[in-house]
Design a protein around this motif. Structure first.
Motif, PDB file in Angstrom:
ATOM      1  N   GLY A 122      24.668  63.776  32.238  1.00 56.78           N
ATOM      2  CA  GLY A 122      23.687  63.723  33.309  1.00 56.78           C
ATOM      3  C   GLY A 122      24.191  63.052  34.567  1.00 56.78           C
ATOM      4  N   ILE A 123      25.363  62.437  34.510  1.00 59.17           N
ATOM      5  CA  ILE A 123      25.951  61.824  35.705  1.00 59.17           C
ATOM      6  C   ILE A 123      26.198  62.881  36.775  1.00 59.17           C
ATOM      7  N   THR A 124      26.502  64.108  36.352  1.00 57.65           N
ATOM      8  CA  THR A 124      26.639  65.216  37.301  1.00 57.65           C
ATOM      9  C   THR A 124      25.555  66.265  37.060  1.00 57.65           C
ATOM     10  N   GLY A 125      24.376  65.804  36.643  1.00 52.91           N
ATOM     11  CA  GLY A 125      23.290  66.725  36.298  1.00 52.91           C
ATOM     12  C   GLY A 125      22.492  67.193  37.498  1.00 52.91           C
ATOM     13  N   TRP A 126      23.179  67.661  38.535  1.00 56.02           N
ATOM     14  CA  TRP A 126      22.490  68.153  39.723  1.00 56.02           C
ATOM     15  C   TRP A 126      21.783  69.476  39.407  1.00 56.02           C
ATOM     16  N   ALA A 127      20.922  69.876  40.306  1.00 55.36           N
ATOM     17  CA  ALA A 127      20.296  71.205  40.274  1.00 55.36           C
ATOM     18  C   ALA A 127      19.546  71.464  38.966  1.00 55.36           C
ATOM     19  N   HIS A 128      18.930  70.442  38.418  1.00 52.38           N
ATOM     20  CA  HIS A 128      18.224  70.593  37.139  1.00 52.38           C
ATOM     21  C   HIS A 128      16.905  71.331  37.378  1.00 52.38           C
ATOM     22  N   PRO A 129      16.671  72.440  36.688  1.00 54.20           N
ATOM     23  CA  PRO A 129      15.431  73.205  36.908  1.00 54.20           C
ATOM     24  C   PRO A 129      14.155  72.416  36.665  1.00 54.20           C
ATOM     25  N   VAL A 130      14.208  71.365  35.839  1.00 57.29           N
ATOM     26  CA  VAL A 130      12.999  70.596  35.545  1.00 57.29           C
ATOM     27  C   VAL A 130      12.441  69.931  36.796  1.00 57.29           C
ATOM     28  N   THR A 131      13.270  69.797  37.832  1.00 56.62           N
ATOM     29  CA  THR A 131      12.814  69.179  39.082  1.00 56.62           C
ATOM     30  C   THR A 131      11.645  69.944  39.693  1.00 56.62           C
ATOM     31  N   ALA A 132      11.540  71.227  39.389  1.00 60.16           N
ATOM     32  CA  ALA A 132      10.456  72.045  39.938  1.00 60.16           C
ATOM     33  C   ALA A 132       9.090  71.655  39.402  1.00 60.16           C
ATOM     34  N   ALA A 133       9.035  70.756  38.411  1.00 64.94           N
ATOM     35  CA  ALA A 133       7.746  70.338  37.844  1.00 64.94           C
ATOM     36  C   ALA A 133       6.806  69.812  38.911  1.00 64.94           C
ATOM     37  N   GLY A 134       7.352  69.112  39.905  1.00 65.15           N
ATOM     38  CA  GLY A 134       6.509  68.536  40.940  1.00 65.15           C
ATOM     39  C   GLY A 134       5.860  69.553  41.836  1.00 65.15           C
TER      40      GLY A 134
END
Length: 387
Positions: A122-134
């Motif tokens: 997760g240190i390079t876990g950019w662009a995670h689709p879960v971010t769209a939850a907001g």
């Protein structure tokens, strides 16, 4: 054979488009990233799944080569190398966990999503689709995150079209009623346009200019004024005394980024200053890997680089409020904000020094991601960036 080749090419091309659009810096476009799990699940082979993953991640992080070249004042090649290296963890995890078995595929994808949310991957876990939850489930908090997780699992099953339609409905409804997070009362975030000189130009005149900026905000009624990452340069007793004396006839508290040297390197911090003095408020949990955080130095007996505190100080107390601080890179990955939200802070405090991102969408993406998390947990947000 020709048909399979065309389909595979189309999947890879579509993953690139999803990465570009979803991570363009517009908060309402974040749900486009939910197309990635679908493409990953319908890939015919592990190789195609790897290429789809690479296309999505490289497109989403496309600003990195140019930004690294600007940061180091070098040509594009070091940036390209770091760009490719950063993609390895994302591609490797999604390649290893890909499967043809539709029965276990949702569990495999959720495992990949969890792995890319926490250290070490997760240190390079950019662009995670879960971010769209907001965006899809604003103000739903942990329930919204749970709905989003269930949606991600559903997108890699055979009924993904029905799940996609349902999520699209939530997306359209949210976009129709969307409002940005509010600014906490009595708070003011100050954006600067000082370029690469911020944090490097440490002369007395620069400090006086900063003090004048804070006084202007305080005169407008702000009781808490936030300056960007690295605004104060090195945090020394001399700088502390200068700012404390300047705060003597004002009630404002200044929250500003600074650098604190230690025996093995340095800490990237936020300091709080008022008429009673200044102190370190927050130490960055995850500095930028490579350019700031360089753990390999200690492996060979060297020193230097920023220290990572990973899971330390998820919330800080400022006056009567509790804030969730996020410095620059921490806004792009998942675990810092979720760790902070476990402590139910009153608001999010996001700062950055993005002068090196000129010509890219990196700062816009940071703002969009922070806005999405703030809306998910119904938290006000204060931001301060230098460009």
């Amino acid at each position: 054979m020709r048909r399979d080749y065309i389909r595979s090419t189309l999947l890879i091309f579509t993953s690139i488009v999803i990465g570009v659009v979803g991570w363009s810096g517009h908060v309402l476009y974040l749900p486009v990233a939910l197309g990635f799990p679908v493409l990953w699940s319908i890939s015919q082979t592990r190789l195609i799944a790897a290429l789809v993953s690479a296309g999505y991640f490289l497109a989403a992080s496309r600003g990195l080569p140019q930004g690294v070249a600007a940061f180091y004042s070098s040509d594009i090649w070091p940036g390209l190398l770091l760009w490719l290296c950063a993609s390895l963890s994302f591609v490797a995890v999604h390649t290893v966990l890909w499967t043809k078995d539709s029965g276990v595929r949702p569990f495999r994808y959720l495992l990949a999503a969890i792995i890319m949310s926490i250290p070490p991957f997760g240190i390079t876990g950019w662009a995670h689709p879960v971010t769209a939850a907001g965006v899809l489930f604003p103000e739903r908090g942990w329930w919204g995150l749970g709905f989003m997780t269930a949606g991600l699992a559903g997108l890699v099953t055979r009924v993904w079209p029905a799940v996609a339609i349902a999520l699209t409905g939530f997306w359209l409804w949210s976009a129709a009623i969307w409002t940005d997070p509010k600014l906490p009362e009595d708070w003011r975030g100050v954006d600067l346009e000082l370029g690469a000189s911020l944090g490097r130009e440490a002369g007395l005149q620069r400090q006086r200019d900063m003090i004048a900026t804070v006084r202007g905000a305080a005169d407008d009624g702000a009781r808490f004024v936030v300056l960007p990452e690295s605004a104060l340069g090195f945090w020394t007793p001399t700088v502390a005394r200068l700012w404390t004396s300047a705060s003597g006839n004002t009630d404002a508290t200044v929250i500003a980024g600074a650098t604190v040297l230690n025996a093995t390197g340095y800490d990237n911090v936020l300091v709080a200053i008022d008429r009673n003095g200044g102190h370190i408020l927050y130490r960055e949990r995850m500095p930028v890997p490579g350019s700031m955080w360089q753990p390999w130095r200690s492996w060979f007996g060297g020193s230097g680089g920023a220290r990572a505190d990973f899971f330390a100080n998820p919330v800080v107390s400022i006056g009567a409020s509790r804030a969730a601080p996020l410095i620059c890179y921490e806004q792009l990955i998942v675990w810092p904000v979720l760790q902070s939200m476990l402590h139910d802070p009153d608001f999010i405090l996001a700062v950055g020094n993005g002068w090196w991102t000129e010509g890219t969408s990196i700062v816009s993406i940071q703002r969009a991601v922070t806005t999405a998390w703030a809306r998910l947990f119904s938290k006000p947000v204060v931001t301060a960036f230098n460009t």
